[in-house]
Design a protein around this motif. Sequence first.
Motif, mmCIF file in Angstrom:
data_model
loop_
_atom_site.group_PDB
_atom_site.id
_atom_site.type_symbol
_atom_site.label_atom_id
_atom_site.label_comp_id
_atom_site.label_asym_id
_atom_site.label_seq_id
_atom_site.Cartn_x
_atom_site.Cartn_y
_atom_site.Cartn_z
ATOM 1 N N LEU A 45 -21.388 35.844 6.937
ATOM 2 C CA LEU A 45 -20.367 35.045 6.251
ATOM 3 C C LEU A 45 -19.371 34.441 7.234
ATOM 4 C CD1 LEU A 45 -19.629 37.257 3.101
ATOM 5 C CD2 LEU A 45 -20.843 35.075 3.182
ATOM 6 N N VAL A 46 -19.008 35.180 8.278
ATOM 7 C CA VAL A 46 -18.085 34.647 9.285
ATOM 8 C C VAL A 46 -18.714 33.451 9.998
ATOM 9 C CG1 VAL A 46 -16.960 35.158 11.487
ATOM 10 C CG2 VAL A 46 -16.824 36.803 9.622
ATOM 11 N N VAL A 47 -19.993 33.567 10.356
ATOM 12 C CA VAL A 47 -20.674 32.456 11.034
ATOM 13 C C VAL A 47 -20.780 31.255 10.103
ATOM 14 C CG1 VAL A 47 -22.822 31.730 12.126
ATOM 15 C CG2 VAL A 47 -21.927 34.016 12.553
ATOM 16 N N LEU A 48 -21.091 31.490 8.841
ATOM 17 C CA LEU A 48 -21.200 30.378 7.896
ATOM 18 C C LEU A 48 -19.844 29.720 7.654
ATOM 19 C CD1 LEU A 48 -23.720 31.882 5.313
ATOM 20 C CD2 LEU A 48 -24.132 30.016 6.914
ATOM 21 N N ILE A 49 -18.781 30.491 7.621
ATOM 22 C CA ILE A 49 -17.440 29.900 7.497
ATOM 23 C C ILE A 49 -17.131 29.046 8.718
ATOM 24 C CG2 ILE A 49 -14.973 30.454 7.435
ATOM 25 C CD1 ILE A 49 -15.693 32.885 5.724
ATOM 26 N N TYR A 50 -17.536 29.504 9.895
ATOM 27 C CA TYR A 50 -17.356 28.692 11.102
ATOM 28 C C TYR A 50 -18.146 27.396 11.015
ATOM 29 C CZ TYR A 50 -18.089 27.196 15.937
ATOM 30 O OH TYR A 50 -18.180 26.451 17.086
ATOM 31 N N VAL A 51 -19.341 27.457 10.441
ATOM 32 C CA VAL A 51 -20.141 26.247 10.251
ATOM 33 C C VAL A 51 -19.444 25.296 9.292
ATOM 34 C CG1 VAL A 51 -22.335 25.353 9.374
ATOM 35 C CG2 VAL A 51 -22.313 27.386 10.802
ATOM 36 N N PHE A 52 -18.876 25.834 8.206
ATOM 37 C CA PHE A 52 -18.177 24.990 7.239
ATOM 38 C C PHE A 52 -16.943 24.335 7.851
ATOM 39 C CE2 PHE A 52 -19.899 28.043 3.809
ATOM 40 C CZ PHE A 52 -21.117 27.393 3.854
ATOM 41 N N THR A 53 -16.195 25.079 8.653
ATOM 42 C CA THR A 53 -15.012 24.507 9.286
ATOM 43 C C THR A 53 -15.362 23.468 10.342
ATOM 44 O OG1 THR A 53 -14.978 26.360 10.851
ATOM 45 C CG2 THR A 53 -13.614 26.551 8.867
ATOM 46 N N SER A 54 -16.574 23.523 10.866
ATOM 47 C CA SER A 54 -17.031 22.529 11.842
ATOM 48 C C SER A 54 -17.587 21.280 11.183
ATOM 49 C CB SER A 54 -18.094 23.147 12.754
ATOM 50 O OG SER A 54 -17.600 24.276 13.430
ATOM 51 N N ARG A 55 -17.451 21.192 9.851
ATOM 52 C CA ARG A 55 -17.915 20.033 9.089
ATOM 53 C C ARG A 55 -19.423 19.831 9.223
ATOM 54 N NH1 ARG A 55 -13.190 15.437 10.140
ATOM 55 N NH2 ARG A 55 -11.442 16.679 9.350
ATOM 56 N N ARG A 56 -20.142 20.954 9.242
ATOM 57 C CA ARG A 56 -21.594 20.890 9.264
ATOM 58 C C ARG A 56 -22.172 21.563 8.024
ATOM 59 N NH1 ARG A 56 -23.108 23.498 14.847
ATOM 60 N NH2 ARG A 56 -21.274 24.745 14.343
ATOM 61 N N ALA A 57 -21.459 21.502 6.926
ATOM 62 C CA ALA A 57 -21.890 22.169 5.708
ATOM 63 C C ALA A 57 -23.058 21.433 5.081
ATOM 64 C CB ALA A 57 -20.735 22.261 4.712
ATOM 65 N N SER A 58 -23.946 22.194 4.468
ATOM 66 C CA SER A 58 -25.078 21.640 3.749
ATOM 67 C C SER A 58 -25.329 22.526 2.532
ATOM 68 C CB SER A 58 -26.327 21.571 4.636
ATOM 69 O OG SER A 58 -26.735 22.859 5.031
ATOM 70 N N GLU A 59 -26.157 22.036 1.634
ATOM 71 C CA GLU A 59 -26.450 22.806 0.428
ATOM 72 C C GLU A 59 -27.157 24.106 0.763
ATOM 73 O OE1 GLU A 59 -28.651 22.186 -3.912
ATOM 74 O OE2 GLU A 59 -28.566 20.556 -2.439
ATOM 75 N N ALA A 60 -28.061 24.075 1.735
ATOM 76 C CA ALA A 60 -28.771 25.293 2.124
ATOM 77 C C ALA A 60 -27.813 26.332 2.692
ATOM 78 C CB ALA A 60 -29.859 24.953 3.146
ATOM 79 N N ASN A 61 -26.807 25.910 3.485
ATOM 80 C CA ASN A 61 -25.848 26.863 4.043
ATOM 81 C C ASN A 61 -24.971 27.479 2.955
ATOM 82 O OD1 ASN A 61 -26.708 26.502 6.691
ATOM 83 N ND2 ASN A 61 -25.294 24.812 7.056
ATOM 84 N N VAL A 62 -24.604 26.689 1.956
ATOM 85 C CA VAL A 62 -23.822 27.238 0.846
ATOM 86 C C VAL A 62 -24.637 28.282 0.091
ATOM 87 C CG1 VAL A 62 -22.679 26.671 -1.327
ATOM 88 C CG2 VAL A 62 -22.426 25.155 0.632
ATOM 89 N N MET A 63 -25.915 28.016 -0.105
ATOM 90 C CA MET A 63 -26.767 28.979 -0.798
ATOM 91 C C MET A 63 -26.971 30.251 0.034
ATOM 92 S SD MET A 63 -27.263 27.800 -3.689
ATOM 93 C CE MET A 63 -26.835 26.244 -4.458
ATOM 94 N N LEU A 64 -27.047 30.092 1.342
ATOM 95 C CA LEU A 64 -27.140 31.276 2.204
ATOM 96 C C LEU A 64 -25.865 32.116 2.114
ATOM 97 C CD1 LEU A 64 -28.845 29.894 5.438
ATOM 98 C CD2 LEU A 64 -29.853 31.366 3.693
ATOM 99 N N ALA A 65 -24.716 31.462 2.055
ATOM 100 C CA ALA A 65 -23.462 32.197 1.882
ATOM 101 C C ALA A 65 -23.422 32.920 0.540
ATOM 102 C CB ALA A 65 -22.272 31.236 2.004
ATOM 103 N N ASN A 66 -23.914 32.279 -0.513
ATOM 104 C CA ASN A 66 -23.965 32.920 -1.826
ATOM 105 C C ASN A 66 -24.921 34.106 -1.820
ATOM 106 O OD1 ASN A 66 -23.197 33.029 -4.590
ATOM 107 N ND2 ASN A 66 -25.131 32.081 -5.163
ATOM 108 N N LEU A 67 -26.037 33.957 -1.122
ATOM 109 C CA LEU A 67 -27.003 35.056 -1.017
ATOM 110 C C LEU A 67 -26.409 36.229 -0.258
ATOM 111 C CD1 LEU A 67 -29.962 35.723 -1.747
ATOM 112 C CD2 LEU A 67 -30.615 34.820 0.479
ATOM 113 N N SER A 68 -25.718 35.948 0.838
ATOM 114 C CA SER A 68 -25.086 37.016 1.606
ATOM 115 C C SER A 68 -23.958 37.683 0.824
ATOM 116 C CB SER A 68 -24.547 36.447 2.922
ATOM 117 O OG SER A 68 -23.991 37.461 3.725
#
Length: 391
Positions: A45-68
């Motif tokens: 979740l910390v890595v995915l939040i870093y990805v989101f703050t870097s403006r590299r968010a995608s639908e697959a990353n959001v779903m991975l965060a929901n899964l985690s």
Amino acid sequence: MALNSSFVSFDGGIQQLKDKDTSVIVPAILSTISGLGIGGNVLVLVVLIYVFTSRRASEANVMLANLSASDLLILSLCAPVRAVTYYRRTWTLGLMACRTTEWIQHSCLAVKSFTLLATSQARHNFSSGPDNPSNFQQKRVLMTVVIIWTVALVFPIPDIVFSRLKEERNISLCVSELPSYSHDVMHVFSKILPLGIYVLPIILSVVCHIRAIFHIKPITHVETFLPRQYECSLLYLSVIAMNALMMLPEWASWVWMRHSSGESCKPSAGLLIFAQVCVYLSSAFFPAILLTMHVPLRESLSDLCSLLACRGGKNRQKTEGNGNEMRTMAMKVLDERGCVPTLTITERHSDASCQTFPDLEHFWSERRNTTVAEDSDPLPWERLNQSTVEL
């Protein structure tokens, strides 16, 4: 047992185990799996939040965060309840926890299945045309996540209805009992629940990923596009296969308990414990597989570690630089007013804090703002170069 009702299963772990070793071994295993899994999912979740703050968010990353997040809830809410139950051998968590323990676990398992299906569909859409920030629609993704959690929380509502506390031999038991008037309804529910949150999502997810592999469109100016797409598809297929294998004992024993004709035909306690351990192992293995096989996420973790290391290095350099400046200032023997050096040096000096030698005070006041001839200088060695001095 209540009148006109039949015993179905224990909720939150078996509470009448005779073997004394299970009261120590099983809680230790569950606690270890829970601790490791919580740490891994928090890191994801910390890595995915870093990805989101870097403006590299995608639908697959959001779903991975929901899964985690769903795995984190399973390991932090459901696993400790069963560890305490196996240790106490009785139910000590109250009626509310008894009614919600199975409901929370089945809801989180449903979220995992539906999220894997949504992720598979997102990957299939991505393979048709490469994703870019303009294609990422936050409202649509947020609506998908809300729908997933709503359906997952409503689907296993009967787990709350038929869970209850009862007293037997001076101990409290949390069990599922089936009233006689609801046999037909629960007979249908016991087939719909595993079919809806286990079988169908897995089949549809595998189909989506297989279609995505055959529909990947290469990009001529990006040489690493095809290998990464195949690696991502292999990653998601591995997660789906791992989830299917780990959930099989749980759902097989769950259906077996509700369709067995008598007490002698019910699954053994060892099988039930093994099924519950597999559920939590699935949630603990997910971050390990994701951080090992998911190339973009692994690169984001490396970038995050490098960023933290650079910030730590800058802070150390700044601290060391300040220390060197203070030591350099403290090396001065006397300033122009004959002050004694102190270890604490500040930019602003006051006359009150400047200490002078009494014998030299008059001497320095005589020499201030005067020009001293080179032959009458009382300290001629100060002007000599150290290399030219002859002993």
